[in-house]
Design a protein around this motif. Structure first.
Motif, mmCIF file in Angstrom:
data_model
loop_
_atom_site.group_PDB
_atom_site.id
_atom_site.type_symbol
_atom_site.label_atom_id
_atom_site.label_comp_id
_atom_site.label_asym_id
_atom_site.label_seq_id
_atom_site.Cartn_x
_atom_site.Cartn_y
_atom_site.Cartn_z
ATOM 1 N N MET A 169 33.967 150.605 -22.483
ATOM 2 C CA MET A 169 32.519 150.512 -22.559
ATOM 3 C C MET A 169 32.017 149.713 -21.359
ATOM 4 O O MET A 169 32.465 148.591 -21.121
ATOM 5 C CB MET A 169 32.115 149.826 -23.861
ATOM 6 C CG MET A 169 30.613 149.754 -24.087
ATOM 7 S SD MET A 169 30.206 149.102 -25.701
ATOM 8 C CE MET A 169 30.888 147.444 -25.594
ATOM 9 N N HIS A 226 19.899 151.509 -28.680
ATOM 10 C CA HIS A 226 19.913 152.437 -29.814
ATOM 11 C C HIS A 226 18.602 152.338 -30.592
ATOM 12 O O HIS A 226 17.996 153.374 -30.936
ATOM 13 C CB HIS A 226 21.081 152.138 -30.744
ATOM 14 C CG HIS A 226 21.071 152.942 -32.008
ATOM 15 N ND1 HIS A 226 21.549 154.233 -32.075
ATOM 16 C CD2 HIS A 226 20.604 152.646 -33.259
ATOM 17 C CE1 HIS A 226 21.386 154.695 -33.309
ATOM 18 N NE2 HIS A 226 20.817 153.754 -34.037
ATOM 19 N N ALA A 234 30.415 147.595 -29.941
ATOM 20 C CA ALA A 234 29.109 148.259 -29.891
ATOM 21 C C ALA A 234 28.732 148.810 -31.261
ATOM 22 O O ALA A 234 27.569 148.729 -31.686
ATOM 23 C CB ALA A 234 29.135 149.374 -28.853
ATOM 24 N N GLU A 235 29.699 149.380 -31.954
ATOM 25 C CA GLU A 235 29.438 149.924 -33.290
ATOM 26 C C GLU A 235 29.082 148.805 -34.260
ATOM 27 O O GLU A 235 28.156 148.947 -35.077
ATOM 28 C CB GLU A 235 30.657 150.705 -33.770
ATOM 29 C CG GLU A 235 30.896 151.971 -32.940
ATOM 30 C CD GLU A 235 32.271 152.579 -33.152
ATOM 31 O OE1 GLU A 235 33.065 151.995 -33.945
ATOM 32 O OE2 GLU A 235 32.570 153.614 -32.522
ATOM 33 N N THR A 270 25.469 147.554 -33.514
ATOM 34 C CA THR A 270 24.432 148.478 -33.995
ATOM 35 C C THR A 270 24.319 148.416 -35.510
ATOM 36 O O THR A 270 23.208 148.373 -36.064
ATOM 37 C CB THR A 270 24.748 149.906 -33.532
ATOM 38 O OG1 THR A 270 24.855 149.916 -32.098
ATOM 39 C CG2 THR A 270 23.664 150.874 -33.958
ATOM 40 N N VAL A 297 23.954 147.928 -26.223
ATOM 41 C CA VAL A 297 24.094 149.214 -26.913
ATOM 42 C C VAL A 297 23.237 149.233 -28.175
ATOM 43 O O VAL A 297 22.536 150.215 -28.448
ATOM 44 C CB VAL A 297 25.571 149.485 -27.250
ATOM 45 C CG1 VAL A 297 25.707 150.754 -28.077
ATOM 46 C CG2 VAL A 297 26.397 149.589 -25.975
ATOM 47 N N CYS A 304 27.798 144.877 -25.976
ATOM 48 C CA CYS A 304 27.527 145.487 -27.282
ATOM 49 C C CYS A 304 26.077 145.300 -27.707
ATOM 50 O O CYS A 304 25.485 146.195 -28.335
ATOM 51 C CB CYS A 304 28.473 144.926 -28.340
ATOM 52 S SG CYS A 304 28.279 143.160 -28.654
ATOM 53 N N ARG A 309 35.013 146.656 -25.967
ATOM 54 C CA ARG A 309 35.526 147.630 -26.924
ATOM 55 C C ARG A 309 34.373 148.399 -27.578
ATOM 56 O O ARG A 309 33.326 147.831 -27.909
ATOM 57 C CB ARG A 309 36.373 146.947 -27.999
ATOM 58 C CG ARG A 309 37.687 146.385 -27.466
ATOM 59 C CD ARG A 309 38.507 145.761 -28.581
ATOM 60 N NE ARG A 309 38.945 146.762 -29.556
ATOM 61 C CZ ARG A 309 40.063 147.463 -29.459
ATOM 62 N NH1 ARG A 309 40.872 147.291 -28.417
ATOM 63 N NH2 ARG A 309 40.396 148.333 -30.378
ATOM 64 N N GLN A 310 34.572 149.685 -27.784
ATOM 65 C CA GLN A 310 33.563 150.501 -28.446
ATOM 66 C C GLN A 310 33.285 149.992 -29.853
ATOM 67 O O GLN A 310 32.161 150.073 -30.347
ATOM 68 C CB GLN A 310 34.026 151.961 -28.493
ATOM 69 C CG GLN A 310 33.033 152.913 -29.131
ATOM 70 C CD GLN A 310 31.706 152.977 -28.384
ATOM 71 O OE1 GLN A 310 31.679 152.851 -27.159
ATOM 72 N NE2 GLN A 310 30.609 153.164 -29.117
ATOM 73 N N SER A 311 34.304 149.452 -30.498
ATOM 74 C CA SER A 311 34.116 148.930 -31.860
ATOM 75 C C SER A 311 33.101 147.792 -31.886
ATOM 76 O O SER A 311 32.396 147.603 -32.880
ATOM 77 C CB SER A 311 35.449 148.464 -32.441
ATOM 78 O OG SER A 311 36.037 147.461 -31.628
#
Length: 302
Positions: free
Chosen positions: A1, A50, A203-204, A207, A46, A43, A199-201
Motif C-alpha cells: 500500500m 473512502h 487500511a481495511e 475504514t 485510505v 491507512c 499493509r492492506q489490512s
C-alpha cells in the motif's frame, strides 16, 4: 500500500486546506475523522478518501473529515518509507496551549494552529494511526469512562491501551482542550492504531473503524453485527524516551512481549530500563531509536 495524490482534496469546503465538513441540518453530534497526523500512516488516508469518494453524508449531526500532516505525507520516499512520519515536530505531541500559543515554529506547529478550530469544534474524534511493527490493531485513549464505553461498544479492535495520566511525552490531539478533561461536556476522543503502516489490512481496519465510529454516534447506519468479543485492556505505566545513541533493547521486540518484574527491557547508555511489575507488556517499541523520541511504552494488563 503506497500513497496517492491528494491534491484533489486540498480545497475542502471550510477555508482550511484538506478539511471537509458536511452538516446534515438535523440535530446530532459533530464527529471528526482525522487522518495523516503522521505522514507515513497511510491507512488513515485510505479511510478518509473512502468517506469522501463514496459520498458518505451524515443522517444527523455534522461530519468533518480532515487530512492533517499532508506536507509530511508528500515527502514520502519509497526507499525510506518511515522517514515521512514528520518534517520537524511530531504533530501528535503539540496539542497543549503552551505549544499552540507559544512562539515555536515548524510545519507541524503551523498546521496544528490551523487545525485547532477544527478539533475544538468536534464533539467526538477518531484519530487514525498505524504502527511501524506488524502487530494487532488497538485503541489508545485517556482513561475517561466515556472513551472506554465507546471503545468497548465498538469492539473492534479488541485491544485497548488506556492512559490514566496522559501520554508522558507531549499532548496528543485526542487530549486537546475539553477532550483532555473529565466531566460533562467533553466528548469521546480515540486513537485507533490499525496495524503496520503499509499493509492492506491496516487500511481495511481504518475504514471499518471510521464507519463503525460514525454509526455508533448515529451519523450513518451500518448493518447489525455480532456483539463484541472479549476485550484486552492495558494500562500505560511509563513512557520511556530515547536519551542516548546507545539505546538498545535487551532482546528483540515488536510489541506485546511481556517481562517479569525487574527484568531488563533495554539499556540507554549507562541507564537500565527494567520491568516495573510482573506481566509488564511493551507496546510500540521503537523500530529505530532516535534521541528525543519515544523508545517504548510500558504497560500492564487491566
Amino acid at each position: 500500500m503506497l500513497p496517492r495524490d491528494l491534491s484533489a482534496y486540498r480545497a475542502g469546503n471550510t477555508g482550511i486546506p484538506y478539511v471537509h465538513r458536511f452538516d446534515s441540518g438535523r440535530p446530532g453530534p459533530h464527529v471528526l475523522i482525522n487522518a495523516l497526523t503522521h505522514g507515513n500512516e497511510i491507512c488513515g488516508m485510505v479511510a478518509a478518501t473512502h468517506l469522501l469518494d463514496t459520498g458518505v453524508r451524515p443522517l444527523a449531526g455534522t461530519l468533518t473529515v480532515s487530512f492533517a500532516n499532508v506536507a509530511a505525507y508528500e515527502s514520502f520516499d519509497a526507499q525510506r518509507p518511515f522517514e515521512s512520519r514528520q518534517l520537524v515536530h511530531n504533530l501528535n505531541r503539540v496539542w497543549s496551549a503552551p505549544e499552540l500559543d507559544g512562539r515555536g515554529d515548524s510545519p507541524e506547529l503551523r498546521r496544528a494552529r490551523e487545525l485547532r478550530p477544527v478539533v475544538d469544534a468536534a464533539d467526538h474524534i477518531l484519530d487514525i494511526h498505524s504502527t511501524s511493527q506488524d502487530v494487532e490493531p488497538f485503541w489508545v485513549y485517556p482513561a475517561f469512562a466515556r472513551n472506554a464505553a465507546t471503545a468497548l461498544a465498538l469492539g473492534r479492535p479488541g485491544v485497548h491501551l488506556v492512559m490514566p495520566a496522559g501520554l508522558g511525552s507531549g499532548t496528543p490531539l485526542i487530549q486537546h482542550g475539553r477532550h483532555g478533561m473529565d466531566g460533562a461536556g467533553a466528548g469521546t476522543a480515540l486513537v485507533v492504531e490499525c496495524g503496520q503502516h503499509f499493509r492492506q489490512s491496516a487500511a481495511e481496519m481504518a475504514t471499518t473503524a471510521a464507519l463503525d465510529f460514525l454509526a455508533h454516534f448515529g451519523l450513518i447506519v451500518r448493518e447489525p453485527r455480532p456483539a463484541p468479543g472479549p476485550q484486552r485492556r492495558y494500562e500505560l505505566l511509563q513512557t520511556c524516551m530515547v536519551r542516548t545513541a546507545a539505546f538498545a533493547f535487551a532482546r528483540p521486540v515488536i510489541g506485546f512481549e511481556t517481562f517479569a518484574k525487574g527484568e531488563l527491557i533495554a539499556t540507554d547508555g549507562d541507564d537500565e530500563i527494567r520491568s516495573p511489575c510482573d506481566g509488564c507488556t511493551v507496546m510500540m517499541p521503537t523500530r529505530e531509536p532516535i534521541v528525543g523520541r519515544e523508545a517504548v511504552y510500558l504497560t500492564r494488563p487491566l
